[in-house]
Design an enzyme around this catalytic site. Structure first.
Site, PDB file in Angstrom:
ATOM      1  N   ASP A  45       0.953  -1.106  -0.117  1.00  0.00           N
ATOM      2  CA  ASP A  45      -0.051  -0.061   0.310  1.00  0.00           C
ATOM      3  C   ASP A  45       0.809   1.269   0.026  1.00  0.00           C
ATOM      4  O   ASP A  45       0.698   2.250  -0.633  1.00  0.00           O
ATOM      5  CB  ASP A  45      -0.910   0.055   1.315  1.00  0.00           C
ATOM      6  CG  ASP A  45      -1.774  -1.167   1.266  1.00  0.00           C
ATOM      7  OD1 ASP A  45      -3.039  -0.713   1.043  1.00  0.00           O
ATOM      8  OD2 ASP A  45      -1.719  -2.335   1.300  1.00  0.00           O
ATOM      9  N   GLU A  68      -5.899   6.788  -0.198  1.00  0.00           N
ATOM     10  CA  GLU A  68      -6.496   6.352   1.073  1.00  0.00           C
ATOM     11  C   GLU A  68      -5.426   6.112   2.119  1.00  0.00           C
ATOM     12  O   GLU A  68      -5.782   6.105   3.238  1.00  0.00           O
ATOM     13  CB  GLU A  68      -6.709   4.680   0.508  1.00  0.00           C
ATOM     14  CG  GLU A  68      -7.441   3.754   2.028  1.00  0.00           C
ATOM     15  CD  GLU A  68      -7.817   2.577   1.537  1.00  0.00           C
ATOM     16  OE1 GLU A  68      -7.487   2.085   0.646  1.00  0.00           O
ATOM     17  OE2 GLU A  68      -8.578   2.079   2.624  1.00  0.00           O
ATOM     18  N   ASP A 121      -6.690   4.565  -4.632  1.00  0.00           N
ATOM     19  CA  ASP A 121      -6.586   3.274  -3.765  1.00  0.00           C
ATOM     20  C   ASP A 121      -5.367   2.502  -4.084  1.00  0.00           C
ATOM     21  O   ASP A 121      -5.392   1.826  -5.133  1.00  0.00           O
ATOM     22  CB  ASP A 121      -7.815   2.493  -3.628  1.00  0.00           C
ATOM     23  CG  ASP A 121      -7.965   1.795  -2.544  1.00  0.00           C
ATOM     24  OD1 ASP A 121      -6.777   1.396  -2.007  1.00  0.00           O
ATOM     25  OD2 ASP A 121      -9.119   1.046  -2.334  1.00  0.00           O
ATOM     26  N   ILE A 123      -3.727  -0.136  -2.918  1.00  0.00           N
ATOM     27  CA  ILE A 123      -4.336  -1.770  -2.864  1.00  0.00           C
ATOM     28  C   ILE A 123      -5.549  -1.622  -2.756  1.00  0.00           C
ATOM     29  O   ILE A 123      -5.881  -1.567  -1.431  1.00  0.00           O
ATOM     30  CB  ILE A 123      -3.274  -2.608  -2.132  1.00  0.00           C
ATOM     31  CG1 ILE A 123      -1.711  -2.312  -2.374  1.00  0.00           C
ATOM     32  CG2 ILE A 123      -3.617  -4.013  -2.120  1.00  0.00           C
ATOM     33  CD1 ILE A 123      -1.372  -2.983  -3.698  1.00  0.00           C
ATOM     34  N   ASP A 124      -6.510  -1.834  -3.504  1.00  0.00           N
ATOM     35  CA  ASP A 124      -7.904  -2.021  -3.367  1.00  0.00           C
ATOM     36  C   ASP A 124      -8.061  -3.696  -3.190  1.00  0.00           C
ATOM     37  O   ASP A 124      -7.852  -4.363  -4.108  1.00  0.00           O
ATOM     38  CB  ASP A 124      -8.789  -1.604  -4.407  1.00  0.00           C
ATOM     39  CG  ASP A 124     -10.081  -1.673  -4.126  1.00  0.00           C
ATOM     40  OD1 ASP A 124     -10.834  -1.771  -2.829  1.00  0.00           O
ATOM     41  OD2 ASP A 124     -11.068  -1.940  -4.824  1.00  0.00           O
ATOM     42  N   THR A 126      -6.998  -5.382  -0.096  1.00  0.00           N
ATOM     43  CA  THR A 126      -5.969  -5.638   0.618  1.00  0.00           C
ATOM     44  C   THR A 126      -6.230  -7.097   1.367  1.00  0.00           C
ATOM     45  O   THR A 126      -5.319  -7.771   1.008  1.00  0.00           O
ATOM     46  CB  THR A 126      -5.890  -4.825   2.087  1.00  0.00           C
ATOM     47  OG1 THR A 126      -5.716  -3.368   1.418  1.00  0.00           O
ATOM     48  CG2 THR A 126      -4.705  -5.077   2.597  1.00  0.00           C
ATOM     49  N   TYR A 259     -22.695   2.175   6.871  1.00  0.00           N
ATOM     50  CA  TYR A 259     -21.301   2.340   6.435  1.00  0.00           C
ATOM     51  C   TYR A 259     -21.371   3.084   5.368  1.00  0.00           C
ATOM     52  O   TYR A 259     -22.501   2.870   4.219  1.00  0.00           O
ATOM     53  CB  TYR A 259     -20.743   0.733   5.708  1.00  0.00           C
ATOM     54  CG  TYR A 259     -19.531   1.145   5.314  1.00  0.00           C
ATOM     55  CD1 TYR A 259     -18.337   0.966   5.928  1.00  0.00           C
ATOM     56  CD2 TYR A 259     -19.420   0.921   3.931  1.00  0.00           C
ATOM     57  CE1 TYR A 259     -17.144   1.298   5.276  1.00  0.00           C
ATOM     58  CE2 TYR A 259     -18.209   0.947   3.240  1.00  0.00           C
ATOM     59  CZ  TYR A 259     -17.088   1.049   3.953  1.00  0.00           C
ATOM     60  OH  TYR A 259     -16.026   1.231   3.396  1.00  0.00           O
ATOM     61  N   ASP A 265     -12.969   3.591  -3.397  1.00  0.00           N
ATOM     62  CA  ASP A 265     -13.370   2.284  -3.881  1.00  0.00           C
ATOM     63  C   ASP A 265     -14.110   2.339  -5.039  1.00  0.00           C
ATOM     64  O   ASP A 265     -14.737   1.090  -5.484  1.00  0.00           O
ATOM     65  CB  ASP A 265     -14.205   1.670  -2.546  1.00  0.00           C
ATOM     66  CG  ASP A 265     -12.969   1.410  -1.491  1.00  0.00           C
ATOM     67  OD1 ASP A 265     -12.066   1.049  -1.816  1.00  0.00           O
ATOM     68  OD2 ASP A 265     -13.420   1.278  -0.287  1.00  0.00           O
TER      69      ASP A 265
HETATM   70  P1  AMP Z   1     -14.290  -5.652  -1.692  1.00  0.00           P
HETATM   71  O1  AMP Z   1     -13.228  -6.284  -1.977  1.00  0.00           O
HETATM   72  O2  AMP Z   1     -15.242  -5.204  -2.937  1.00  0.00           O
HETATM   73  O3  AMP Z   1     -15.084  -6.239  -0.592  1.00  0.00           O
HETATM   74  O4  AMP Z   1     -14.068  -4.263  -1.154  1.00  0.00           O
HETATM   75  C1  AMP Z   1     -12.887  -3.873  -0.697  1.00  0.00           C
HETATM   76  C2  AMP Z   1     -13.287  -2.400   0.290  1.00  0.00           C
HETATM   77  O5  AMP Z   1     -14.315  -2.661   1.048  1.00  0.00           O
HETATM   78  C3  AMP Z   1     -12.055  -1.933   0.968  1.00  0.00           C
HETATM   79  O6  AMP Z   1     -11.300  -1.162   0.321  1.00  0.00           O
HETATM   80  C4  AMP Z   1     -12.936  -1.227   2.189  1.00  0.00           C
HETATM   81  O7  AMP Z   1     -12.802   0.192   2.038  1.00  0.00           O
HETATM   82  C5  AMP Z   1     -14.436  -1.682   2.174  1.00  0.00           C
HETATM   83  N1  AMP Z   1     -14.764  -1.936   3.094  1.00  0.00           N
HETATM   84  C6  AMP Z   1     -14.260  -2.189   4.460  1.00  0.00           C
HETATM   85  N2  AMP Z   1     -15.178  -2.290   5.374  1.00  0.00           N
HETATM   86  C7  AMP Z   1     -16.625  -2.210   4.761  1.00  0.00           C
HETATM   87  C8  AMP Z   1     -17.976  -2.607   5.231  1.00  0.00           C
HETATM   88  N3  AMP Z   1     -18.320  -2.672   6.567  1.00  0.00           N
HETATM   89  N4  AMP Z   1     -18.749  -2.384   4.314  1.00  0.00           N
HETATM   90  C9  AMP Z   1     -18.517  -2.154   2.932  1.00  0.00           C
HETATM   91  N5  AMP Z   1     -17.460  -2.221   2.694  1.00  0.00           N
HETATM   92  C10 AMP Z   1     -16.232  -2.170   3.512  1.00  0.00           C
HETATM   93 MG    MG Z   2     -10.279  -0.097  -1.150  1.00  0.00          MG
END
Ligand code: AMP
Ligand code: MG
Length: 321
Positions: A45, A68, A121, A123-124, A126, A259, A265
């Site tokens: 990251d 981020e 972002d 590393i989206d 992670t 949230y 993202d």
């Molecule tokens: P994904 O891989 O699609 O689940 O998305 C990853 C992203 O989910 C991360 O970059 C976080 O910013 C985000 N994230 C973290 N916690 C939550 C949550 N409680 N609800 C939705 N997204 C979240």
């Molecule tokens: Mg992300």
């Protein structure tokens, strides 16, 4: 029309993809740190944010960057060992590569959203990165609350190929190319599928990021024969934009009903789906509003589709509540 931004952005993201892939293969447990919100963050990251911010700032010194990450965690004395590792991956830079230089590069991403700005972002996904699975490097240019340019670097799509770049400029369509051969760009289009027996539905891998039980119920009510497929990161937007999947649904998890999604993202991915002929909204059907700071305050959840089935999915979501 944002051509210089696109060229420099693609160059930076392609370099960052190669670096992040190398880190993913060589990672050890000490390379993962914990942020104040208890979420994991890795040396990748910080190395990616430093690299991309350095390149963007050099080429566009007047455009602020909303990244981020910040240098807070790596500045803690107990984490001092990470600097040598981050420096190792940044050797292409003719710079001192010391703690100060690395923190300064990371903190180039410390701007607040206002006017015209980049959002990154590094590393989206992670958690996918740590599992050796999908993750993306996501960069977007936002101006006056609208996404103008979006770039997704997907190093593991498909696996072991060097990865895929997706990008879109507002009003100019969506494109993809192998990361190793950007000159082989070709347009991408969302699917034309409307028959639920042929459709593919994608969602987050992580159970805490969305309401998978309700999403499964909705996919059943839509009579989608294939079970929902889980994958991390904005790779899901790339998959919908290029017609491999038809629906990406993200309903807030019952444990975190308030949230609010982060701009980094969704900015790049949503433009890429829309410019490919698809549609993106929140789960109430409202367009994503990128004018409300770092989070999408006015939106709840996400629905990205091929466009043709969008209204039908929204109706099923509404009926279920
Ligand atoms: P994904 O891989 O699609 O689940 O998305 C990853 C992203 O989910 C991360 O970059 C976080 O910013 C985000 N994230 C973290 N916690 C939550 C949550 N409680 N609800 C939705 N997204 C979240
Ligand atoms: Mg992300």
């Amino acid at each position: 029309m944002l051509l210089k931004e696109k060229e420099n952005g693609l160059h930076a993201i392609a370099m960052a993809m190669a670096m992040a892939s190398a880190i993913q293969k060589e990672m050890t447990s000490g390379d993962t740190l914990t942020k104040s919100d208890r979420s994991p963050v890795t040396i990748a990251d910080f190395a990616v944010q430093a690299l991309v911010c350095n390149i963007l700032h050099t080429n566009f010194p007047g455009i602020p960057i909303v990244g981020e990450e910040d240098s807070h965690v790596i500045s803690k004395p107990e984490n001092r060992d990470v600097f040598a590792k981050i420096a190792h991956y940044l050797q292409q830079f003719d710079a001192p590569l010391n703690k100060k230089w690395i923190c300064d590069c990371v903190d180039l991403g410390g701007a607040e959203p206002d006017g015209t700005f980049w959002t990154l972002d590094p590393i989206d996904g992670t958690k996918g990165f740590l599992r050796g699975e999908q993750f993306v490097i996501a960069l977007a240019l936002i101006s006056a609350g609208r996404v103008r340019l979006g770039i997704l670097g997907c190093p593991n799509l498909p696996p072991d190929t060097g990865g895929t770049l997706f990008w879109a400029i507002q009003g100019r369509g969506s494109w993809q190319a192998p990361a190793a051969a950007v000159s082989q760009a070709r347009p991408v289009w969302a699917s034309r599928r409307t028959n639920p027996r042929q459709m593919k539905f994608v969602e987050s891998y992580e159970s805490s990021h969305s309401d998978k039980d309700t999403q499964l119920e909705i996919s059943r009510r839509l009579q989608i024969a294939n079970p929902p497929e889980q994958m991390d990161s904005q790779v899901k937007y790339g998959i919908v934009a290029s017609g491999i999947a038809d629906i990406y649904l993200r309903i807030p998890h019952p444990a975190t009903p308030d949230y609010r999604e982060k701009i980094w993202d969704h900015a790049a991915g949503s433009l890429i789906v829309e410019e490919a002929g698809g549609r993106v909204s929140d789960i109430d059907g409202k367009p994503l509003d990128f004018s409300t700071g770092k989070t999408l305050h006015r939106n709840r959840g996400i629905l990205a589709t091929n466009g043709l089935v969008h209204q039908r999915v929204l109706q099923v979501i509404q009926r279920g509540r």
